[in-house]
Scaffold this motif. Structure first.
Motif, short mmCIF file in Angstrom:
data_model
loop_
_atom_site.label_atom_id
_atom_site.label_comp_id
_atom_site.label_asym_id
_atom_site.label_seq_id
_atom_site.Cartn_x
_atom_site.Cartn_y
_atom_site.Cartn_z
N ASN A 94 35.64 44.40 51.98
CA ASN A 94 36.62 44.25 50.90
C ASN A 94 36.74 42.81 50.42
OD1 ASN A 94 37.72 46.92 50.33
ND2 ASN A 94 38.58 46.87 52.39
N GLY A 98 35.61 41.60 46.72
CA GLY A 98 36.72 41.20 45.87
C GLY A 98 36.78 39.73 45.54
N TRP A 157 40.50 35.61 44.03
CA TRP A 157 40.87 36.93 44.54
C TRP A 157 42.13 37.37 43.79
CZ3 TRP A 157 38.83 40.14 48.39
CH2 TRP A 157 39.64 41.20 48.80
N ASN A 338 35.99 45.54 42.15
CA ASN A 338 37.33 45.88 42.61
C ASN A 338 37.22 46.71 43.88
OD1 ASN A 338 39.23 45.11 40.14
ND2 ASN A 338 37.33 45.94 39.32
#
Length: 370
Positions: A94, A98, A157, A338
């Motif tokens: 993640n 991201g 981010w 995303n």
């Protein structure tokens, strides 16, 4: 002792006890789940609406947006059953997907085009990627404008276009989001920023500029990965408006429009726009420019999809990503990934679980409907 443990011992390999990160992922997943309920309890939904939406697994805002009082809710990916596995699905990838700076390097390594990196801001101080000293903000701005006529400032981010703004200089006059600004105002603003990325402004494709010229208008694609590899689950092209300026934000009440994309052909359908209460209005033409949206073909659409697929292969544990791309007259640029992606921007047009392959993907990750 297992065969693998025996081989570790035989070849003097120290076992990696932190490899799975199971505890950390479990904590993060529960925190996301609890946060989703905290936000829901603070929302403006009536208890009558909550009694209808919650047993089905949806937030009140989603229930309104998707008009689930008259549609089959089992065809839509629900909010609450997804909130826990959402973090685990990409796991420790993640923050890689991201982070816009890290993703730019991954894209470059994979041969996928993205906006050129100019620099960064760390605690208000400029940072140059080529090692050129850049302690002075005014000097850094001069250096950056030698490469790019216009610059994009965005957090490493972030989501929902939070914190994004544009800077350029025309006839010696600095401008922020098309408004005149003094060098003192500009440098004061930049000194307040931390973990910001500075990239070149990319000129969007003629078709997108014609439909709405004042904002970058982006293609967002949901790409999932199953045993057969990455595939496109849904796509939408967003367009800005005077209400959403300076970006094309589609969230309820922000003013942007979202047009569904035929994933096989790259052709746009009629767009939808949401008001602050989540009520949707269809538009075959942009309401401000009166330019047609419905039926327009996206140039270089298949090239962009191929680039997103290459990025998925470069991120082997990224099983679901919402890719943002800016289409150009000569191709495309990947802006960000995303992770985990919000699904409203796609589901407002078509329920995701109507597609059998998509339904199998979510079921494999423990997400179903009640």
């Amino acid at each position: 002792m297992s065969a693998s443990a025996e081989l570790f011992r035989k070849f003097s390999i120290e076992s990696n006890k932190r490899a799975t990160g199971e505890l950390e992922l479990t904590i993060r997943s529960w925190l996301r789940y609890l946060r989703s309920w905290k936000n829901e309890l603070g929302s403006d939904g009536s208890w009558r609406e909550r009694r209808r939406a919650w047993p089905l697994g949806f937030r009140v805002a989603t229930y309104r947006l998707l008009e689930l009082d008259r549609r089959d809710h089992t065809l839509y990916v629900p909010d609450f059953p997804l909130s826990r596995p959402a973090t685990r699905m990409n796991g420790f990838w993640n923050p890689i997907i991201g982070n816009k700076l890290v993703l730019s390097y991954v894209a470059q390594a994979a041969g996928v085009p993205c906006p050129a990196l100019l620099g960064a801001l760390v605690h208000g101080r400029p940072y140059s990627f080529d090692g050129t000293p850049a302690d002075d903000l005014t000097a850094a701005l001069e250096q950056w404008t030698q490469t790019a006529r216009r610059m994009v400032f965005r957090p490493h981010w972030s989501g929902a276009a939070e914190g994004v703004f544009f800077v350029d200089r025309e006839s010696g006059q600095w401008r922020i989001n098309d408004q005149p600004a003094s060098i003192t105002e500009l440098t004061t603003l930049l000194r307040a920023l931390h973990r910001y990325l500075v990239t070149e402004w990319v000129e969007q494709a003629t078709f997108a500029r014609r439909i709405y010229p004042r904002t970058p208008n982006t293609l967002r694609v949901l790409m999932l990965r199953d045993a057969d590899g990455p595939f496109v689950a849904a796509a939408v092209h967003r367009f800005g408006s005077s209400r959403s300026f300076p970006v094309d934000n589609f969230h309820a009440g922000r003013g942007g429009l979202g047009a569904p994309v035929d994933i096989a052909t790259g052709r746009l359908g009629a767009a939808l726009g949401a008001d602050a209460n989540g009520r949707m209005t269809p538009f075959t033409h942009h309401p401000e420019t009166n330019e047609r949206i419905d039926g327009v073909d996206i140039p270089h659409y298949h090239a962009a999809i191929d680039g997103m697929r290459r990025l998925c292969h470069a991120l082997p544990e990224g099983v679901w990503v919402g890719w943002d791309a800016l289409m150009t007259d000569d191709g495309y640029r990947i802006l960000e990934g995303n992770s985990p992606p919000g699904l409203h921007v796609w589901q407002v047009h078509e329920p995701l679980l109507r597609d059998a392959r998509v339904a199998r993907f979510f079921a494999a990750h423990g997400v179903g409907t009640s």
